[in-house]
Scaffold this motif. Sequence first.
Motif, short mmCIF file in Angstrom:
data_model
loop_
_atom_site.label_atom_id
_atom_site.label_comp_id
_atom_site.label_asym_id
_atom_site.label_seq_id
_atom_site.Cartn_x
_atom_site.Cartn_y
_atom_site.Cartn_z
N THR A 152 47.06 46.92 39.69
CA THR A 152 46.66 48.29 39.86
C THR A 152 45.32 48.52 39.63
O THR A 152 44.95 47.64 38.79
CB THR A 152 47.79 49.44 39.09
N SER A 153 44.75 49.61 40.02
CA SER A 153 43.38 49.75 39.84
C SER A 153 43.14 50.55 38.53
O SER A 153 42.17 50.37 37.62
CB SER A 153 42.69 50.62 40.84
N VAL A 208 33.29 50.04 41.82
CA VAL A 208 33.18 49.10 42.80
C VAL A 208 33.86 47.69 42.30
O VAL A 208 34.57 47.01 43.08
CB VAL A 208 31.79 48.86 42.90
N ALA A 209 33.77 47.36 41.01
CA ALA A 209 34.26 46.24 40.64
C ALA A 209 35.95 46.21 40.65
O ALA A 209 36.43 45.35 40.99
CB ALA A 209 33.92 45.78 38.92
N TYR A 250 37.71 48.14 42.46
CA TYR A 250 37.94 48.33 43.92
C TYR A 250 38.05 46.60 44.58
O TYR A 250 39.09 46.36 44.93
CB TYR A 250 37.01 49.02 44.76
N ARG A 251 36.96 45.91 44.18
CA ARG A 251 36.91 44.59 44.84
C ARG A 251 37.93 44.00 44.12
O ARG A 251 38.63 42.87 45.11
CB ARG A 251 35.56 44.00 44.44
N ARG A 252 38.38 43.96 42.93
CA ARG A 252 39.32 43.17 42.34
C ARG A 252 40.76 43.53 42.92
O ARG A 252 41.65 42.65 43.27
CB ARG A 252 39.41 43.52 40.65
N ILE A 253 41.08 44.86 43.01
CA ILE A 253 42.54 45.16 43.41
C ILE A 253 42.54 44.73 44.98
O ILE A 253 43.69 44.27 45.35
CB ILE A 253 42.91 46.77 43.30
N VAL A 254 41.63 44.93 45.76
CA VAL A 254 41.72 44.30 47.18
C VAL A 254 41.83 42.92 47.06
O VAL A 254 42.57 42.29 48.08
CB VAL A 254 40.43 44.69 47.95
N GLY A 255 41.03 42.25 46.29
CA GLY A 255 41.21 40.72 46.21
C GLY A 255 42.60 40.29 45.67
O GLY A 255 43.15 39.40 46.59
N VAL A 256 43.22 40.71 44.82
CA VAL A 256 44.43 40.45 44.38
C VAL A 256 45.65 40.88 45.33
O VAL A 256 46.48 40.18 45.74
CB VAL A 256 44.88 40.99 42.94
N ASN A 257 45.58 42.29 45.74
CA ASN A 257 46.73 42.57 46.54
C ASN A 257 46.71 42.56 48.18
O ASN A 257 47.73 42.37 48.68
CB ASN A 257 46.78 44.36 46.33
N LEU A 258 45.63 42.40 48.72
CA LEU A 258 45.23 42.27 50.07
C LEU A 258 44.71 40.64 50.33
O LEU A 258 45.33 40.11 51.24
CB LEU A 258 44.51 43.16 50.84
#
Length: 255
Positions: free
Chosen positions: A88-89, A99-100, A102-110
């Motif tokens: 989760t963010s 931004v960090a 956002y990048r982390r959650i997109v990286g893990v979840n998608l």
Amino acid sequence: MPATSSVALVTGGAAGIGAAAVHRLAASGARVVVVDRDAAGAAAVAQRAGGLAFPADVTDPAALPAAVAAAEDTYGRLDTVLLNAGATSGVPGVEDVDVAAYRRIVGVNLDHVVFGLSAAVPALRRAGGGRVVVTASLAGLVGMPGDALYTATKHAVVGYVRAAGPALAGDGITVAAVCPGFADTALVDGFRDRFGDFPLLAADDVAAAIEQVLARGGPGECWYVQPGRDPAPYGFRGVPSPLGAGAPPDLGTLG
């Protein structure tokens, strides 16, 4: 080492839903590769399951291809993949976009789902087919205003599964998803006190649903998992067609 009868790979396997799924897969006779950035946790779960620990950060594009290669090198094949790692963010993610985060959650979840499926498909083809289950969320079916970034990634995962499932069905590879409601795992640690007497899923409830999807889930299906209800495919409404339109174009041939 000679090929075993069934080999599985689970991301986010060191705890929670992933660990519960590892134990169920091992109990069914599968050899399991446990992928997690928590090296000690992955090792402990793998040891109890009689499997292989593979410490890795799933946001790294090279991690999942290496994990798939380790599964084939160690056990001779790959039959089942559970792309379960998630995050989760921790912020609403509308006006306060970090931004960090956002990048982390997109990286893990998608990203990890895209990288993981891409890495797994050749191995599953070599095994003659197989099954992939992605852990999405009810936030992939409805909006969760408290975490718009999480909602965005899980909607993307649901759409990806719905498209990838039919695309790979002809290869004997079934891709489906589970969409659990709130589960009693580390993902809710930051706001657990807000639930009061609201029922939470146990990690093993979701793992049991994953077993059902592995056994009888169809290509592109997204199964909801809620306390007190039997898991089942979510019934998406069809998009209205243009007035007077005939059969839709074959989008697979465009471009």
